[in-house]
Design a protein around this motif. Structure first.
Motif, PDB file in Angstrom:
ATOM      1  N   GLY A   6       0.800  -1.215   0.000  1.00 41.06           N
ATOM      2  CA  GLY A   6       0.000   0.000   0.000  1.00 41.06           C
ATOM      3  C   GLY A   6       0.833   1.266   0.000  1.00 41.06           C
ATOM      4  N   LYS A   7       0.192   2.375   0.326  1.00 44.75           N
ATOM      5  CA  LYS A   7       0.850   3.683   0.333  1.00 44.75           C
ATOM      6  C   LYS A   7       1.514   3.920   1.680  1.00 44.75           C
ATOM      7  N   ILE A   8       2.740   4.452   1.647  1.00 45.31           N
ATOM      8  CA  ILE A   8       3.496   4.749   2.867  1.00 45.31           C
ATOM      9  C   ILE A   8       3.707   6.257   2.953  1.00 45.31           C
ATOM     10  N   ILE A   9       3.331   6.846   4.091  1.00 43.26           N
ATOM     11  CA  ILE A   9       3.484   8.289   4.300  1.00 43.26           C
ATOM     12  C   ILE A   9       4.380   8.506   5.521  1.00 43.26           C
ATOM     13  N   VAL A  10       5.461   9.247   5.327  1.00 33.68           N
ATOM     14  CA  VAL A  10       6.387   9.547   6.417  1.00 33.68           C
ATOM     15  C   VAL A  10       5.961  10.854   7.081  1.00 33.68           C
ATOM     16  N   VAL A  11       5.803  10.816   8.401  1.00 32.09           N
ATOM     17  CA  VAL A  11       5.409  11.994   9.176  1.00 32.09           C
ATOM     18  C   VAL A  11       6.634  12.473   9.948  1.00 32.09           C
ATOM     19  N   SER A  12       7.172  13.631   9.551  1.00 26.24           N
ATOM     20  CA  SER A  12       8.441  14.093  10.109  1.00 26.24           C
ATOM     21  C   SER A  12       8.352  15.385  10.905  1.00 26.24           C
ATOM     22  N   SER A  13       7.181  16.021  10.930  1.00 30.68           N
ATOM     23  CA  SER A  13       7.058  17.272  11.688  1.00 30.68           C
ATOM     24  C   SER A  13       5.855  17.181  12.625  1.00 30.68           C
ATOM     25  N   PRO A  14       5.916  17.865  13.769  1.00 28.74           N
ATOM     26  CA  PRO A  14       4.805  17.805  14.729  1.00 28.74           C
ATOM     27  C   PRO A  14       3.465  18.199  14.118  1.00 28.74           C
ATOM     28  N   GLY A  15       3.479  19.195  13.242  1.00 27.93           N
ATOM     29  CA  GLY A  15       2.225  19.674  12.668  1.00 27.93           C
ATOM     30  C   GLY A  15       1.515  18.664  11.791  1.00 27.93           C
ATOM     31  N   GLU A  16       2.238  17.666  11.287  1.00 29.07           N
ATOM     32  CA  GLU A  16       1.625  16.664  10.414  1.00 29.07           C
ATOM     33  C   GLU A  16       0.908  15.566  11.187  1.00 29.07           C
ATOM     34  N   THR A  17       1.146  15.492  12.500  1.00 30.99           N
ATOM     35  CA  THR A  17       0.635  14.337  13.239  1.00 30.99           C
ATOM     36  C   THR A  17      -0.888  14.364  13.411  1.00 30.99           C
ATOM     37  N   LYS A  18      -1.492  15.532  13.509  1.00 30.54           N
ATOM     38  CA  LYS A  18      -2.936  15.592  13.725  1.00 30.54           C
ATOM     39  C   LYS A  18      -3.696  14.977  12.557  1.00 30.54           C
ATOM     40  N   ARG A  19      -3.366  15.392  11.337  1.00 31.38           N
ATOM     41  CA  ARG A  19      -4.071  14.874  10.168  1.00 31.38           C
ATOM     42  C   ARG A  19      -3.863  13.364  10.038  1.00 31.38           C
ATOM     43  N   ALA A  20      -2.640  12.908  10.291  1.00 30.65           N
ATOM     44  CA  ALA A  20      -2.360  11.475  10.185  1.00 30.65           C
ATOM     45  C   ALA A  20      -3.184  10.683  11.192  1.00 30.65           C
ATOM     46  N   VAL A  21      -3.238  11.155  12.435  1.00 30.91           N
ATOM     47  CA  VAL A  21      -4.017  10.464  13.461  1.00 30.91           C
ATOM     48  C   VAL A  21      -5.504  10.482  13.127  1.00 30.91           C
ATOM     49  N   ASP A  22      -6.000  11.616  12.643  1.00 30.05           N
ATOM     50  CA  ASP A  22      -7.414  11.693  12.250  1.00 30.05           C
ATOM     51  C   ASP A  22      -7.749  10.649  11.197  1.00 30.05           C
ATOM     52  N   VAL A  23      -6.882  10.498  10.199  1.00 30.49           N
ATOM     53  CA  VAL A  23      -7.106   9.512   9.142  1.00 30.49           C
ATOM     54  C   VAL A  23      -7.082   8.097   9.716  1.00 30.49           C
ATOM     55  N   LEU A  24      -6.095   7.806  10.548  1.00 29.66           N
ATOM     56  CA  LEU A  24      -5.953   6.454  11.099  1.00 29.66           C
ATOM     57  C   LEU A  24      -7.146   6.053  11.955  1.00 29.66           C
ATOM     58  N   ASP A  72      -1.365  14.743  19.690  1.00 28.17           N
ATOM     59  CA  ASP A  72      -2.150  13.889  18.789  1.00 28.17           C
ATOM     60  C   ASP A  72      -1.640  12.452  18.773  1.00 28.17           C
ATOM     61  N   ILE A  73      -0.337  12.257  18.879  1.00 30.36           N
ATOM     62  CA  ILE A  73       0.189  10.892  18.968  1.00 30.36           C
ATOM     63  C   ILE A  73      -0.258  10.257  20.276  1.00 30.36           C
ATOM     64  N   ILE A  74      -0.242  11.020  21.360  1.00 28.13           N
ATOM     65  CA  ILE A  74      -0.731  10.498  22.638  1.00 28.13           C
ATOM     66  C   ILE A  74      -2.236  10.214  22.545  1.00 28.13           C
ATOM     67  N   ARG A  75      -2.969  11.097  21.874  1.00 23.68           N
ATOM     68  CA  ARG A  75      -4.409  10.854  21.657  1.00 23.68           C
ATOM     69  C   ARG A  75      -4.622   9.537  20.927  1.00 23.68           C
ATOM     70  N   PHE A  76      -3.787   9.271  19.953  1.00 25.96           N
ATOM     71  CA  PHE A  76      -3.881   8.011  19.205  1.00 25.96           C
ATOM     72  C   PHE A  76      -3.628   6.811  20.117  1.00 25.96           C
ATOM     73  N   LEU A  77      -2.558   6.874  20.902  1.00 25.39           N
ATOM     74  CA  LEU A  77      -2.191   5.744  21.754  1.00 25.39           C
ATOM     75  C   LEU A  77      -3.206   5.497  22.865  1.00 25.39           C
ATOM     76  N   GLU A  78      -3.912   6.556  23.280  1.00 22.39           N
ATOM     77  CA  GLU A  78      -4.905   6.417  24.344  1.00 22.39           C
ATOM     78  C   GLU A  78      -6.306   6.133  23.816  1.00 22.39           C
ATOM     79  N   ASP A  79      -6.500   6.187  22.510  1.00 25.87           N
ATOM     80  CA  ASP A  79      -7.814   5.960  21.916  1.00 25.87           C
ATOM     81  C   ASP A  79      -8.337   4.570  22.278  1.00 25.87           C
ATOM     82  N   THR A  80      -9.611   4.497  22.650  1.00 26.16           N
ATOM     83  CA  THR A  80     -10.213   3.222  23.042  1.00 26.16           C
ATOM     84  C   THR A  80     -11.198   2.683  22.007  1.00 26.16           C
ATOM     85  N   THR A  81     -11.374   3.380  20.892  1.00 27.31           N
ATOM     86  CA  THR A  81     -12.402   2.982  19.930  1.00 27.31           C
ATOM     87  C   THR A  81     -11.897   2.024  18.856  1.00 27.31           C
TER      88      THR A  81
END
Length: 199
Positions: A6-24, A72-81
């Motif tokens: 599949g497609k691989i997206i590298v997230v290298s800056s703090p500002g990119e993490t919100k959109r990535a987490v939202d998608v995931l 946002d990364i912490i939000r991802f790791l703590e997500d329970t859904t």
């Protein structure tokens, strides 16, 4: 040999993490893993530098040595859904806790479930080989995960490990539901040196 296609997206800056987490977090299931630069000094261990999270056709590589543990990364790791499938997650969580404290959310460790099928060898590669008769490369395992730019081979390796966790979990559920498997214990062949010593 199998690898993530599949497609691989590298997230290298703090500002990119919100959109990535939202998608995931829109995905019904995710595979996760981490990578740490190997240390060849006794008693020294590097801090985790990569968090890879995959859907069945998309993988984000969070370069934690550049992004840090953003809210946002912490939000991802703590997500329970959304269930997040990994292997030996205890070790990954310990590594991530060295960067930031968080309360783990819906994390599912394959090791616990594979034991229900009677499987003894818990390495990702052997699990995949036993269940799918396909091989996952280990060639990039000891590469430099803190490099300024990850190589294509590193990215593929990291994405494959996370994606493979989804494949294994789906197969585990299928086998548990259908009982369509036969457990066979196979002894490991001795290395050549052992044969030589027995002659």
């Amino acid at each position: 040999m199998v690898e993530f296609g599949g497609k691989i997206i590298v997230v290298s800056s703090p500002g990119e993490t919100k959109r990535a987490v939202d998608v995931l977090l829109e995905s019904p299931i995710l595979g996760i893993d981490t990578e740490t630069r190997p240390s060849f000094k006794r008693g020294h261990q590097n801090i985790v530098s990569l968090l890879q999270v995959a859907t069945e056709d998309l993988c984000f590589l969070f370069r934690l040595n550049f992004t840090g543990m953003t809210p946002d990364i912490i939000r991802f790791l703590e997500d329970t859904t959304v269930p997040k499938i990994g292997l030996s997650l205890h070790d990954d969580i310990l590594s991530l806790h060295k960067r930031a404290q968080f309360t783990p959310g819906n994390l599912i460790d394959l090791q616990h479930h594979m034991r229900e099928l009677g499987i003894e060898d818990m390495s990702l590669r052997k699990l995949y080989a036993n269940l799918f008769q396909q091989k996952i490369s280990k060639s990039q395992q000891l590469s430099n995960w803190e490099a300024d730019i990850l190589t294509d081979r590193q990215k593929s390796y990291a994405a494959t490990d996370a994606w493979a966790c989804i494949m294994l979990y789906n197969e585990y559920r299928r086998l548990l539901e259908t009982g369509d498997y036969q457990l066979q214990i196979v002894e490991e062949p001795l290395p050549d040196a052992a044969y030589d010593s027995k002659k």
